[in-house]
Design a protein around this motif. Sequence first.
Motif, short mmCIF file in Angstrom:
data_model
loop_
_atom_site.label_atom_id
_atom_site.label_comp_id
_atom_site.label_asym_id
_atom_site.label_seq_id
_atom_site.Cartn_x
_atom_site.Cartn_y
_atom_site.Cartn_z
N ASN A 203 4.07 12.40 -4.59
CA ASN A 203 3.18 11.73 -3.64
C ASN A 203 3.38 12.20 -2.20
O ASN A 203 3.11 11.45 -1.26
CB ASN A 203 3.40 10.21 -3.71
N GLU B 214 0.82 -1.21 0.00
CA GLU B 214 0.00 0.00 0.00
C GLU B 214 0.86 1.26 0.00
O GLU B 214 0.34 2.37 -0.24
CB GLU B 214 -0.91 0.00 1.24
N ARG B 215 2.17 1.12 0.26
CA ARG B 215 3.01 2.29 0.47
C ARG B 215 4.23 2.34 -0.44
O ARG B 215 5.12 3.14 -0.23
CB ARG B 215 3.49 2.31 1.93
N LYS C 11 1.76 14.26 -0.29
CA LYS C 11 0.55 14.25 0.53
C LYS C 11 0.22 12.85 1.02
O LYS C 11 -0.12 12.63 2.19
CB LYS C 11 -0.63 14.82 -0.26
N LYS C 12 0.36 11.90 0.13
CA LYS C 12 0.10 10.50 0.49
C LYS C 12 1.10 10.02 1.55
O LYS C 12 0.73 9.34 2.51
CB LYS C 12 0.19 9.61 -0.75
N GLY D 226 0.35 11.24 4.93
CA GLY D 226 -0.73 10.44 5.50
C GLY D 226 -0.23 9.14 6.09
O GLY D 226 -0.67 8.71 7.17
#
Length: 414
Positions: free
Chosen positions: A75, A63-64, A77-78, A81
Motif C-alpha cells: 500500500n 481510513e488509514r 502508493k496509498k 497519498g
Amino acid sequence: MTDTSSKRKVFVLAGEASGDLHGSHVVRKLVSGGQGYAPCEVVCWGGDFMAAAGGRLLSHYKERAIMGLWEVIRNLKKIRGFLAQAKADILAEKPDVLLLIDNPGFNLRIAEWAKAQGIAVHYYIAPKAWAWNTGRIKTMKRVIDRLYVIFPFEVSFFERYGMASEYVGNPIFEKIQATLNEFHDRKGWEVDVMEACGKVDRYVLLMPGSRKNEVRSLLPNFVSAARKFNPNAVCLVAGAPGLDQSFYDQVLLEALQDGRLTDADFDSVRVYFDVTYSLLMQLGDGALMAPVKSSVQGKGLALVASGTATLETALLGVPQVVAYRVNGFTYFMAKLLVKLRWVSLVNILLNQGLLEEHLQDVSPERLTKSLQELDAQRDRMDEGYRALRDLLSVGDGSTASDGVVRGIAKDLYL
C-alpha cells in the motif's frame, strides 16, 4: 460561535485507536484550558474520541489503518497519498505545535518534514527504538523538540543515545480512572457480565486485536480454545473501536462454515464495544487497580493479542495468555529486525516471562493447554501484576496527559 482567531493552535496526529483514545485526554485539556493556561484550538487527525474531546477532526484513523510490513509494501502508493494530505492539512492550519502520537512509521516522516517548516514538534508515546532500529534515534534527536515516554526505562534508554525525554506516566491509568468514574456515576456497570450472560463456570475474555487482519487471524482460534478449555464457557469479545458487529459475525460464521467452530461455540460468543475496561474490572482483581466488587470477580481468564491490551489486562488483574500471528513475510522480517526476548509489554517491562506467549503457532490446542495452566499460576501472576503497577506509577499523582499538556504549554506560552 466562539472566536478562535486569537487562540494558539495545536495539531494532533494519531494513526490508530489507542492513539485516538490516549490523545483525547490531551485534547480535552488543551481545549478546556486549566493549570493556568488559556484554552487552545485543536485540530486532529485522529478518531471519535478526539472529536468528542473537542478536537476538530480532519481525518479518521479508520481510513488509514494499515498494519504489517508486507501490507505496508503493498500500500505504498496509498501511504504516500496520506503523507501528502497530512502535510497539506498542517500547512493550511498553521499550528503553533504539532503533537504526534505513536505510529512511528508515518509520524517520524511527518516530524522530519514539519521541523523543516519551523513547526515545534512534540512526540507522545515514543517509537519503540529499544525493540528495533536504534538508528532512527539520530533522526528523532534532530526533529523532535519534546519527547514524552510512557515506560520508565525509556528515559535512561534514550539518554544513552544523547536524547532527552520525559516520563509522564502511562495513559492506561487515565482510562482506568475514567471507567471507575463512569461506574460510580452510573451506580453500576454499563454491561453487567452476569446479567448479560448468566451464571456460568467460566468467562473467557477474548481480545484479538484492533485491526481486521488480526481479528481474522486470531478470533476463531481464541473461541475454539476457550471452549475446549471449558465447554460451558462464555466468550466475551472486546470489540475494537474501528470495527462493527457485522464484521465479527462474518469472521465467526466463516469459521463455523468451514468446521473450525461448532454451533455451540458460535452461540457462546458475545461481542461488546466501548466497555473493555469495564469487562476487565468485573473479571479482574478488584484490589489491584479498580477498587470495586462484581459478581463474576475471579471467574475470568483472557486470551490477548500481543500489544497494549496485555498491559491493560495485567493492570486490571485478569490472568492471561498472549498470542499473535502475522503473515510469513512480516514474521520473517520481524525475526531479523527485532531483538527482544519477549513480545508482550508485560514481560518486557518486568524483564521476565510472566505471561505465556504463543507466536505464529496459535492453534486452539496450544492455547487451551496454556489456559489450563493459568489457575496454578495465579499467585505468581498476581505478584507480577502488582510489581507492574508499582513500576508504572508516577509519584506526584499527575496523569500522562497532564505531563504532555505542561510540555506543550511551555512552547505555546512561555
